[in-house]
Scaffold this active site. Sequence first.
Site, PDB file in Angstrom:
ATOM      1  N   LYS A 126       0.857  -1.190   0.000  1.00 60.15           N
ATOM      2  CA  LYS A 126       0.000   0.000   0.000  1.00 60.15           C
ATOM      3  C   LYS A 126       0.889   1.234   0.000  1.00 60.15           C
ATOM      4  CE  LYS A 126      -4.439   0.842   0.158  1.00 60.15           C
ATOM      5  NZ  LYS A 126      -5.597  -0.018  -0.162  1.00 60.15           N
ATOM      6  N   ASP A 166      -6.995   4.382  -4.465  1.00 60.17           N
ATOM      7  CA  ASP A 166      -7.656   4.262  -3.162  1.00 60.17           C
ATOM      8  C   ASP A 166      -8.280   5.643  -2.931  1.00 60.17           C
ATOM      9  OD1 ASP A 166      -7.594   2.161  -0.709  1.00 60.17           O
ATOM     10  OD2 ASP A 166      -7.527   4.158   0.153  1.00 60.17           O
TER      11      ASP A 166
HETATM   12  N1  GLU Z   1      -7.436   0.290  -2.834  1.00 61.72           N
HETATM   13  C1  GLU Z   1      -8.180  -0.904  -3.144  1.00 61.72           C
HETATM   14  C2  GLU Z   1      -8.219  -1.809  -1.940  1.00 61.72           C
HETATM   15  O1  GLU Z   1      -8.289  -1.336  -0.830  1.00 61.72           O
HETATM   16  C3  GLU Z   1      -7.733  -1.555  -4.438  1.00 61.72           C
HETATM   17  C4  GLU Z   1      -6.303  -1.945  -4.519  1.00 61.72           C
HETATM   18  C5  GLU Z   1      -5.875  -2.455  -5.899  1.00 61.72           C
HETATM   19  O2  GLU Z   1      -6.684  -2.521  -6.800  1.00 61.72           O
HETATM   20  O3  GLU Z   1      -4.681  -2.791  -5.995  1.00 61.72           O
HETATM   21  O4  GLU Z   1      -8.227  -3.008  -2.019  1.00 61.72           O
END
Ligand code: GLU
Length: 444
Positions: A126, A166
């Site tokens: 992340k 996100d």
């Molecule tokens: N931010 C999204 C999550 O919390 C998607 C992450 C992604 O697609 O890599 O899972």
Amino acid sequence: MSYVDDVYAKVVAKNPAEPEFHQAVKEFLETVRPVIDKHEEEYRKVALLERLTEPERQIRFRVPWVDDKGQVQVNTGYRVQFNSAIGPYKGGLRFHPSVYFGIIKFLGFEQIFKNSLTGLPIGGGKGGSDFDPKGKSDREVMAFCQSFMTELYRHIGKDTDVPAGDIGVGGREIGFLYGQYKRITGLYEGVLTGKGLSYGGSLARTEATGYGLIYFTQELMKINGIDVAGKTAVVSGAGNVAIYAIQKAQELGMKVLTCSDSTGWVYDPDGIDVKALKEIKEVNRARLTEYKKYRPNSEYHEGRGVWTIKADFAFPCATQNELNLDDAKTLVANGVTAVCEGANMPTTLDATNYLKEHGVIFGPAKAANAGGVATSALEMSQNSERLSWTFEEVDAKLKQIMINIVHNIDAAAKEYGKAGDYAAGANIAGFKKVADAMMSQGIV
Ligand code: GLU
């Protein structure tokens, strides 16, 4: 001290002043206790939990950029590459003033198990920045994204680490980030997901998190003997997750009564008008105060309040810790049937426990909102084979993934004597695959 308690104490001591990260680890450790207790000696010897709670790599960097007045601004960029046992790091980027390591680490930690639950080969990561895209011009957002990528590019790649969106990072930001990555490296590769359709994006990725949440809820209700059609729902948030959750819920015959943004919330007794919501949020990038112009019968209230409206289902789709113990008490008093999480960790730990103790069916974020990242993995597959699948193909795969998740977490909960505790089931099922891979790969 048991191994679980020992590790939790170490995590708190080693990562001071990161309450969100502590909370995510605590919620995880408490529910996987039965699995850990069974393998306590084996896991302790190889420090499995210490390794699992220590990111493989944490990157923090300076992001200087010039605003429209010619003033230089400085933000901080982050990427936490948490765990690559089952695949390349995968997880979104969050641009929000609240971002610091505690937020990125809680999100990255949860992402490990969420990604494992999708059944696809993706590890957990992340990233993000304390940059606030709100109120910035397109040029300012571009300047920031280009500067951010000018450092991030050296740490990511289609087979190493694949960021996505996100909170605060949508199609516009992904486009700017992708352009700069390509410009610096000369590589036209699937290094980001959530891309635009004209440059390697997947159909249904935009809708995936919200649609996935509702497919998940539909299946979870089915195994509990409940039909979602004709039921009412309250939703928080008005971003990408909330919009497409509302759309799919209404398609399946539910009436969604609320949505919210950071300043207020809307109650629409006739059901939220998704077209109006999209125009306000996706096109005008405006406030929900505008909703009344489209729907004169609706009410707009300042502050928070969506959980005070009586409904069968509650879908928190805004941000972490937005549903607290008092909200849980109100929901229970109003006879809520289920709470399924669209946002990451939206329910506080005491609220989660209160809901579970009062017989509310609880669909945890790691499972319920996994449709977004699952569809990102499908975007990676399409990029690798240099083909694009139809909307129907991607949507059918997404639906099947969400159905599988429901059955996996249900089975895992039952196996460890926790039938109906889907939070435990999600953590256990997600953990088992990662633990197995880590045990097989030696001390790394
Ligand atoms: N931010 C999204 C999550 O919390 C998607 C992450 C992604 O697609 O890599 O899972």
